[in-house]
Design an enzyme around this catalytic site. Structure first.
Site: not given
Lengths: 844, 265
Positions: A429-430, A667-668, A568
């Site tokens: 998806w980056d 995580k993000q 994640e």
């Protein structure tokens, strides 16, 4: 073909004080008698290879007209034009020639500081030309403009950073990437030429044999005796990598090597080297990795080599010319043509290359290459006033974003682009969410090529959905050439035990991310053909997937259970806010593509999409005004990760995956990522509350995280708080923050940097009505932020300073500054911002 | 018995009296064979010729004796003889809950060269030759440089070198994007910087002193190679202490070269 010939020598000694100039400006006064014949000067300049510009003379009757007219081929060198200094400099700039490569003879107003100034009149001009001629008699490797705002220079003293530098110094043309390996290679080096979308079978046992980038023939090697240190200069402005020996050490015959991968002619790679005969030799033209599936043969006009797998091949043809003079100097010119193809059969033919005499010269290829880069920067550059370190880091990020994506065909953009082997070139998806927005807003053909990659893999996505028991299309979390999921199924964890990788089966949001990318592209690009064709397919098929994937409870509320969001650390979870939010958006957006002229069954289907989008739980809690990241997140062990470690930190490593899974550590961006992608869909005010709640919980254990948080913080008016995160993201590879830059550059992080600057600090957003929203928030330390964009076909330049927004555009623009519509008056209009208390948060 | 000659490029084994002699001697013989050097023994105690003969017979190589304090004599011999390696038993008891003995600990602290500490449970040289050595590295090039010469010799001798790095709580990685890919990328660069020519990298997390021993078991290492600073003061060398106390395989200590401040003669 490698051949050596000998020429007469030039001057025996160098002229270290003479700068290499590509262009000379000269003020032509109205008194022609005081000048030598202008045409003579033009001829002299052309012979030298310098672009001579007379300033101030009328075009029609200006000097040099006869010479220019007599040789129409000199369109890019030694051409005479007339006009104002600024116009001439701008024209040179568009050809990639910056101030450091320009000389100005006589008193000229408005010269930028980097221009070399020479006092005097016609005699001085002649002397400067003579000096350039003398310089070029013994120097053939051109200089780069070592403007610190545009050049990356790593000192090369730390041997451990060799491979990091190789990634940093990659030159790529959107299709092929060549790592910045030293010409003499040597132990510890990871030389690599890769081609976008060309994969080989992975080695068994490593990452479960998933496909990896096919290494192509290497072309940069030279035989160097007593090679100089690794000090090199990467000119981001022109995509040229220059290596020079220490002038104090090699004053007599310095070693210089320049290389580039032509952006104007993807696949064409050029290397020119010069140095002492006893220290410089050409070596083999092409080297192939020590692996099966390699082919080397001598062709009619040079060497050819290819590497192949069952999936793809990369071929190269090359010619190398060696010229020695009787003063012991050697020049090596190598021209390489790279080609790629799918399937095991190598179909390139070196004899397809044009004969040598028909090929463009080194200077012509370089000129085109510089101009191509300059054109890309014209609509993509970001200027930050008052922060030179960040300025360079940002340009470095943009440079590699531009170099990693092709402008035609389809573009498979791997996590590390064309800069290294890490992540095996797999497409995440980056690409869709982090890289594509930059290209949609600066170079739409490349964004379109990225979408073409997804469109071509729609059949594979449909098959995956069927296999999983769903309708529509499900895109893979990791994708390579054939569109199947190439996510490794397991790996050895940090406890030494084999662990399942759940991302491949659970990160379903990728399907909506692909749809989002298509929709986002259409906000920036007026591409009716895509809108009426492929975009509908992407939107409809992904919506169908979600419709079949969502389950309804007894109350009629929709749920997506058993997924993994961007965070994640927690999986599987139910009703992840990001996944649900993106799925809901996907359904609703697909429905907007269905109109009255569509068949009834499709209209009925669209209605069901709309209803389902509304019924899907969104995790929003009116009591707190926040979103719960997933069902049950609030019941996890409270944790402020900053109390345990300095962020960024891989919290799953610090705590262990089980402890991280049981804690409120993120995580993000997950909830916040949804705010980032869909800023207008969330309840008003929730962004600030979510930001304040989740930021202290976020470890930034993903390189994608800091840039997105910087963007959101800036958007809500906290730019000073955002700045350290932006800086972290911008320098992630220059400082090797993750310890993995040696395997390639973090392309998505580079994309997040651009997004933070444009969406965050400048507050840019677009809607479906072709309106450009701007809401700047600048840190105190910046004096200005200037962004160039291509918005629906026109070049827009936005410059924000303290409360003042200058908008340059070619034609009237639907513009909203803060909450107010503004009238733009091309070419320049000025607006105030920040005075009405407008915040991007909750715009309506 | 011919008195052992002054040692150069030799393995010096500290020969004990008890049943652990066989374990120590077997390890010493094997290491000497691997390193292509001779092996001699030093027994600190009475120099009764018949006793020395018996010790030499049991050890399988010449053993000399010196009277005095064992630590003082062994340290002196290790410093003056210039052996490539000193071998000493970890403890006299085979019980694993017994901490490392005083002699081994003091030798570790005070010898300036590599020291192999052999636990009573070691099978090195008795039923096994060292097939695999585990080398923990902390991403500090000085540590790598410290152990490299000996590790290279082991590798040349056919010992498979497995490197391990432990992300301890004080030094976690900043990011771990996709764990499988990220670990592969991180590990590839780590090996390139620290462990070229080795047979793989084992990444672990947690307390180093604990993770290293677990890793040694995971990879069935026959030998553990630790670079260290010879500081045994509280807060230092927890991994070394733990390894000496608990390792079931010999621990090869490679000091940084500089004698510890409190470890002078």
């Amino acid at each position: 073909m490698t051949g050596t010939r000998t020429l007469d020598s030039g001057p025996a000694t160098g002229h270290p004080s003479t700068p290499w100039l590509e262009a000379i400006l000269y003020r032509w006064s109205a008194r022609p008698r005081s000048h030598p014949d202008a045409d003579d000067l033009v001829v002299a300049a052309r012979q030298v290879g310098v672009d001579l510009r007379f300033v101030g003379a009328p075009t029609a009757a200006g000097p040099g007209r006869r010479a220019a007219a007599s040789d129409p081929t000199t369109s890019t060198s030694a051409v005479v034009t007339s006009g104002a200094v600024a116009a001439v400099l701008a024209e040179l700039w568009r050809r990639g020639i910056g101030g450091g490569l320009i000389g100005a003879v006589g008193r000229l107003p408005g010269l930028p500081p980097r221009v070399h100034r020479f006092p005097g009149g016609p005699t001085s001009l002649r002397a400067v030309l003579d000096a350039q001629g003398e310089l070029r008699a013994h120097r053939h490797v051109p200089a780069v403009d070592d403007d610190p705002a545009w050049t990356v220079q790593l000192d090369g003293r730390d041997p451990a950073r060799m491979r990091v530098e190789e990634s940093v110094y990659t030159v790529a043309d959107g299709v092929f990437g060549t790592r910045g390996t030293l010409e003499e290679d040597g132990p510890g080096s990871v030389p690599m030429v890769v081609a976008a979308g060309c994969y080989a079978e992975g080695a068994p046992g490593e990452l479960e044999g998933t496909p990896q980038l096919l290494p192509g023939p290497a072309w940069t090697q030279l035989d160097l005796r007593d090679p100089p240190p690794r000090r090199r200069t990467l000119d981001l402005r022109t995509g040229v990598l220059l290596r020079e020996s220490d002038p104090d050490r090699d004053a007599e015959v310095p070693l210089r090597v320049v290389r580039f991968a032509s952006l104007a002619r993807p696949g064409t790679c050029v290397l020119r080297a010069e140095g002492a005969v006893d220290r410089l030799a050409a070596g083999p033209d092409l080297l192939v990795p020590d692996a099966e599936g390699t082919h080397v043969r001598r062709a009619q006009s040079g060497w050819s080599a290819a590497t192949s797998s069952r999936r793809a091949w990369i071929g190269a043809t090359s010619t190398t010319e060696v010229v020695d003079d009787d003063a012991g100097r050697r020049r090596i010119d190598r021209r390489v043509q790279l080609r790629r193809g799918s399937g095991a059969r190598v179909t390139t033919d070196p004899n397809d290359d044009p004969p040598r005499h028909e090929r463009p010269s080194f200077a012509e290829v370089l000129d085109d290459h510089r101009a191509a880069w300059a054109a890309r920067w014209e609509t993509a550059d970001v200027e930050i006033g008052g922060d030179p370190d960040l300025q360079l880091a940002v340009r470095f990020a943009l440079f590699h974003l531009m170099g990693s994506v092709a402008s035609v065909g389809e573009a498979a953009v791997g996590a590390r682009g064309l800069t290294g082997p890490a992540y095996r070139g797999h497409v995440f998806w980056d690409a869709d969410v982090f890289v594509l927005p930059f290209l949609a807003a600066t170079h739409p053909p490349a964004a379109r090529a990225m979408l073409a990659y997804r469109v071509a893999r729609l059949p594979a996505a449909r098959e995956r959905a069927v296999v999983d028991g769903y309708a529509g299309a499900r895109f893979p979390w990791e994708s390579a050439d054939d569109g199947t999921d190439v996510t490794p199924g397991s790996f050895i964890g940090l406890d030494g035990r084999r662990r399942a990788i759940l991302a491949g089966s659970l990160q379903e949001h990728i399907t909506a991310d692909v749809a989002w990318a298509a929709s986002h592209y259409l906000r920036w690009v007026d591409d009716r053909a895509f809108e009426r064709g492929d975009a509908r397919d992407l939107l409809f098929e992904t919506a169908r997937y979600w419709r079949s994937r969502i389950t309804l409870d007894r109350s009629g509320r929709g749920h997506i259970r058993g997924v993994m969001g961007p965070d994640e650390y927690h999986a599987p979870v139910d009703d992840d806010v990001f996944t649900n939010g993106m799925a809901s958006w996907n359904l609703g957006r697909a429905a907007t593509f269905v109109g009255a002229t569509d068949p009834p069954h499709l209209r009925r289907e669209a209605n069901r999409w709309r209803h389902l989008a509304d019924d899907l739980v969104d995790g929003y809690d009116p009591a707190t005004g926040r979103h719960e990241q997933f069902a049950g997140f609030a019941a996890l062990t409270p944790m402020r990760i900053g109390d345990l470690a300095r962020v960024p930190v891989a919290a799953d490593v610090l705590l262990g995956p089980e402890r991280a899974a049981g804690a409120q550590v993120v995580k993000q961006a997950d909830v916040l990522m949804l705010h980032h992608l869909l800023p207008r869909l969330r309840p008003r005010g929730s962004l600030v509350r979510d930001l304040d709640h989740y930021l202290p919980l976020t470890a930034h254990g993903s390189s994608l995280s800091p840039g997105i948080h910087a963007s959101l913080l800036a958007r809500v008016g906290r730019p000073d708080e955002a700045l350290p995160l932006l800086r972290l993201a911008a320098r992630i590879d220059l400082d090797d923050v993750t310890g993995t830059t040696a395997g390639g550059l973090h392309l998505a992080t580079a994309g997040s940097v651009w997004q933070a600057l444009v969406y965050g600090f400048l507050g840019v957003w677009t809607d479906h009505h072709a309106t450009l929203h701007v809401d700047p928030h600048l840190p105190r330390s910046w004096t200005s932020l200037t962004v160039n964009l291509l918005f629906r076909g026109q070049h827009v330049r936005l410059c924000a300073t303290d409360g003042r927004l200058e908008v340059r555009c070619d034609r009237p623009l639907r513009l909203m500054v803060g909450r107010r519509f503004q009238r733009t008056t091309p070419p320049v209009s000025v607006h105030r911002f920040g005075t009405d208390g407008a915040r991007a948060e909750g715009r309506s | 018995v011919t008195p052992a000659p002054a040692m150069t490029t030799a393995v010096l084994a500290a020969i004990p009296e008890g049943p652990e002699l066989a374990t120590v001697a077997a390890a010493a013989r094997t290491m000497a064979e691997l390193l292509h050097v001779t092996v001699t023994g030093l027994h600190v105690g009475p120099s009764d010729p018949s006793h020395l003969e018996e010790l030499s017979r049991r050890a399988g190589f010449p053993v000399r004796s010196e009277p005095g304090d064992p630590v003082t004599r062994l340290v002196a011999a290790a410093r003056t003889g210039g052996p490539v390696l000193v071998v000493v038993g970890a403890r006299s008891s085979a019980r694993t809950d017994t901490p490392v003995g005083h002699v081994a600990l003091e030798l570790a602290r005070r010898t300036t060269g590599p020291l192999l500490v052999v636990p009573p449970t070691s099978t090195l040289g008795r039923t096994t030759r060292p097939d695999r050595a585990l080398v923990p590295l902390d991403d500090d090039p000085r540590t790598t440089a410290q152990v490299s010469p000996l590790v290279e010799r082991l590798e040349d001798a056919g010992v498979e070198i497995v490197v391990t790095h432990v992300f301890d709580p004080a030094h976690p990685p900043t990011t771990m994007d996709q764990p499988a890919h990220a670990q592969a990328a991180w590990g590839a660069e780590f090996l390139a910087r620290h462990g070229q020519g080795t047979h793989g990298l084992e990444l672990r997390r947690g307390a180093t002193w604990d993770a290293v021993l677990r890793c040694a078991e995971d990879v069935t290492a026959d030998l553990l190679v630790l670079g260290w600073s010879q500081h045994l003061t509280p807060g230092h060398a927890r991994t070394v202490r733990r390894a000496l106390d608990r390792s079931g395989v010999p621990v090869l200590l490679v000091p940084s070269g500089a004698p510890s401040r409190d470890g002078g003669p």
